[in-house]
Design a protein around this motif. Structure first.
Motif, short mmCIF file in Angstrom:
data_model
loop_
_atom_site.label_atom_id
_atom_site.label_comp_id
_atom_site.label_asym_id
_atom_site.label_seq_id
_atom_site.Cartn_x
_atom_site.Cartn_y
_atom_site.Cartn_z
N VAL A 90 31.89 34.29 42.99
CA VAL A 90 31.73 35.61 42.38
C VAL A 90 32.24 35.73 40.95
O VAL A 90 31.97 36.74 40.30
CB VAL A 90 32.44 36.69 43.24
N THR A 123 33.03 34.62 51.58
CA THR A 123 33.36 35.89 52.21
C THR A 123 32.69 35.99 53.58
O THR A 123 31.80 35.21 53.91
CB THR A 123 32.89 37.07 51.34
N PRO A 125 28.72 39.46 48.87
CA PRO A 125 29.03 40.53 47.92
C PRO A 125 27.93 41.56 47.72
O PRO A 125 28.22 42.74 47.58
CB PRO A 125 29.32 39.76 46.62
N GLY A 126 26.67 41.16 47.68
CA GLY A 126 25.60 42.11 47.41
C GLY A 126 24.95 42.71 48.64
O GLY A 126 23.97 43.44 48.53
N THR A 162 25.49 47.79 49.50
CA THR A 162 25.43 48.52 48.23
C THR A 162 24.89 49.92 48.47
O THR A 162 23.98 50.12 49.27
CB THR A 162 24.52 47.80 47.22
N HIS A 186 27.50 48.04 43.68
CA HIS A 186 28.65 47.75 44.52
C HIS A 186 29.27 49.06 44.96
O HIS A 186 28.91 50.13 44.48
CB HIS A 186 29.68 46.90 43.76
N TYR A 193 33.22 51.59 52.25
CA TYR A 193 32.78 50.20 52.28
C TYR A 193 33.10 49.59 53.64
O TYR A 193 32.25 48.92 54.26
CB TYR A 193 33.46 49.40 51.18
N TRP A 247 30.86 47.77 56.32
CA TRP A 247 31.20 46.36 56.55
C TRP A 247 31.30 46.07 58.05
O TRP A 247 30.83 45.04 58.52
CB TRP A 247 32.51 46.05 55.84
N ASP A 289 36.84 40.87 51.11
CA ASP A 289 35.42 40.96 50.78
C ASP A 289 35.16 42.08 49.78
O ASP A 289 34.32 41.95 48.88
CB ASP A 289 34.60 41.22 52.05
N GLN A 307 33.21 41.75 46.18
CA GLN A 307 31.97 42.42 45.79
C GLN A 307 32.16 43.25 44.53
O GLN A 307 31.23 43.42 43.74
CB GLN A 307 31.41 43.26 46.95
#
Length: 459
Positions: free
Chosen positions: A101, A131, A135-136, A139, A145, A152, A156, A270, A274
């Motif tokens: 990242v 992770t 990361p993406g 969203t 992000h 989040y 998640w 994580d 992100q």
């Protein structure tokens, strides 16, 4: 015969390794490769503690590869040049690697892809290795992000977790590719005496023991400084000797409040990844600026040095900083207090503290280190950016008996109970502190420091 190169970066394991698995599925032979990156050395990030842990990781990885019929190829230099050279030597059609990242990792990936394409080869980048959730993957509409952890985390928790897979039983290695000698911890100078052993074997043993004996108590005791009830797995997660996907799965299998609290911490990791993936400049620039006019290294030189050496006169801060110097690791609550003291009590630029942590932390990486420092400094994603953690209040709450302080600040070992957190109160009739004559007076008044911070922030 089709050959692929597997470039190991921060995924130094055989279990749950997507690049390795994909290479084996699509090629007849594999070249396991690690490049000791000159650019990381030049930037000052190849510090002794991480180099020592890395040496252990590479030795363990090589041993496991040899047990399966292969070996680890080690090269030193520019990553793009060395990977292309190895791919040419092995006549490999593809190179497999994990995504990362940081801004540097992104540049490296793009340069490598272009260089390989120019030679008629292909780079395949695999996500969700560093992770548990890529990361993406999470969203909000119209954004790249999520900037607040709680929403989040809700998403998640519902994200689909891919199944983790085991280590291959056999690896067919390509022939005729030369390797350098593996680095050795014994040859590295300046390593902190308490740096733990690295490698997938050590990491799996540590997790198995903690899952069995420590995970259940994690929710209630993870902030207990003296109890040291955290998993201490962060170095293994940084170097990828353990899979975050597997850790989430195995914690959920065990169940209970301790497992839930541990999984939440993996989600925090994580979350920071992100944020940095979307805002790579946040490694060095305020994520949310408040117009701070931080005191510079020159302006606060003596106080910064006292903080680094664990000589601030505030025992819980000094204990945390001495633990960092001895182990290359620090308890999470200690990190919050030490970072808060530097940024909000001393009003020193968070980048100075972040750099010092990176100089010593075995688990130091851009996402967790920089974004946590920004969170504490109030320039990051904290929804209460002006909160101040009083080190005396925090010490009495999270080290009530003073055992953590006595463990790391031996000058105070003779002071009993919570009096150890305020040794200056033990002065005799002539102003001398006979209980701790070698321990310094506080370098700053907390009330005055809080007022300075509030004025600076306009609060």
């Amino acid at each position: 015969m089709a050959t692929s190169v597997v470039l190991f970066t921060r995924d130094l394991r055989l279990r749950d390794n997507s690049p390795l698995r994909a290479a084996q599925d699509t090629a007849d032979a594999v070249v396991p490769l690690f490049v000791q990156d000159d650019a990381i050395c030049a930037a000052g990030y190849a510090v002794p503690n991480r180099r020592a842990f890395l040496a252990d990781c590479l030795a363990d990885l090589d041993r496991q590869l040899r047990e399966r019929g292969a070996r680890l190829i080690v090269r030193t230099g520019d990553v793009v040049e060395q990977v292309c050279r190895v791919a040419h030597e092995a006549d490999a059609h593809e190179v497999h690697m994990s995504a990362d990242v940081s801004a540097y990792a992104d540049r490296r990936e793009k340069k490598l892809s272009s260089a390989l394409a120019a030679a008629g080869r292909r780079l395949r980048v695999h996500d969700r290795m560093v992770t548990a959730v890529a990361p993406g993957e999470i969203t909000p509409a119209g954004k790249d992000h999520m900037a607040v952890f709680t929403p989040y985390f809700r998403r998640w928790e519902k994200a689909r977790q891919r199944p983790s897979h085991g280590a291959p039983a056999r690896i067919t290695a390509a022939k005729g590719v030369a390797t350098e000698k593996l680095p050795s911890r014994r040859r590295i100078e300046g390593v902190s005496p308490g740096v733990p052993a690295g490698g997938e074997t050590a990491g799996r043993k540590q997790f198995a023991g903690w899952r069995q004996k420590g995970m259940d108590a994690y929710a209630d005791h993870h902030d207990d400084l003296a109890g040291d009830c955290t998993s201490r797995l962060s170095p293994h997660l940084h170097f990828g000797t353990l899979s975050p996907v597997e850790l989430v799965a195995r914690a959920r299998e065990r169940g209970g409040t301790g497992a839930e609290a541990f999984v939440r911490q993996l989600a925090w990791r994580d979350f920071h990844h992100q944020v940095l993936a979307a805002r790579p400049q946040a490694a060095r620039v305020d994520y949310r600026t408040h117009g701070d006019r931080w005191r510079s290294a020159r302006e606060a030189r003596d106080q910064i040095e006292a903080w680094k050496q664990g000589r601030t006169g505030y025992p819980v801060i000094d204990a945390a900083m001495r633990q960092l110097r001895h182990e290359g690791w620090m308890h999470n609550r200690g990190r919050l207090l030490a970072a808060g003291f530097l940024t909000k009590t001393l009003y020193v630029d968070w980048r100075i503290g972040a750099r010092h942590f990176l100089d010593l932390l075995v688990d130091g990486d851009m996402a967790n280190n920089q974004m946590n420092w920004q969170w504490v400094a109030g320039t990051g994603t904290d929804t209460r950016p002006n909160r101040i953690l009083n080190p005396l209040v925090q010490a009495k709450k999270y080290d009530p008996a003073g055992d953590y302080v006595r463990r790391w600040v031996p000058e105070l070992a003779a002071i009993e109970g919570r009096a150890v957190h305020e040794p200056w109160k033990l002065r005799g009739p002539h102003g001398k502190n006979h209980a701790a004559p070698d321990y310094p007076e506080p370098i700053v008044d907390l009330a005055a420091a809080s007022e300075r911070f509030r004025r600076a922030r306009g609060k």
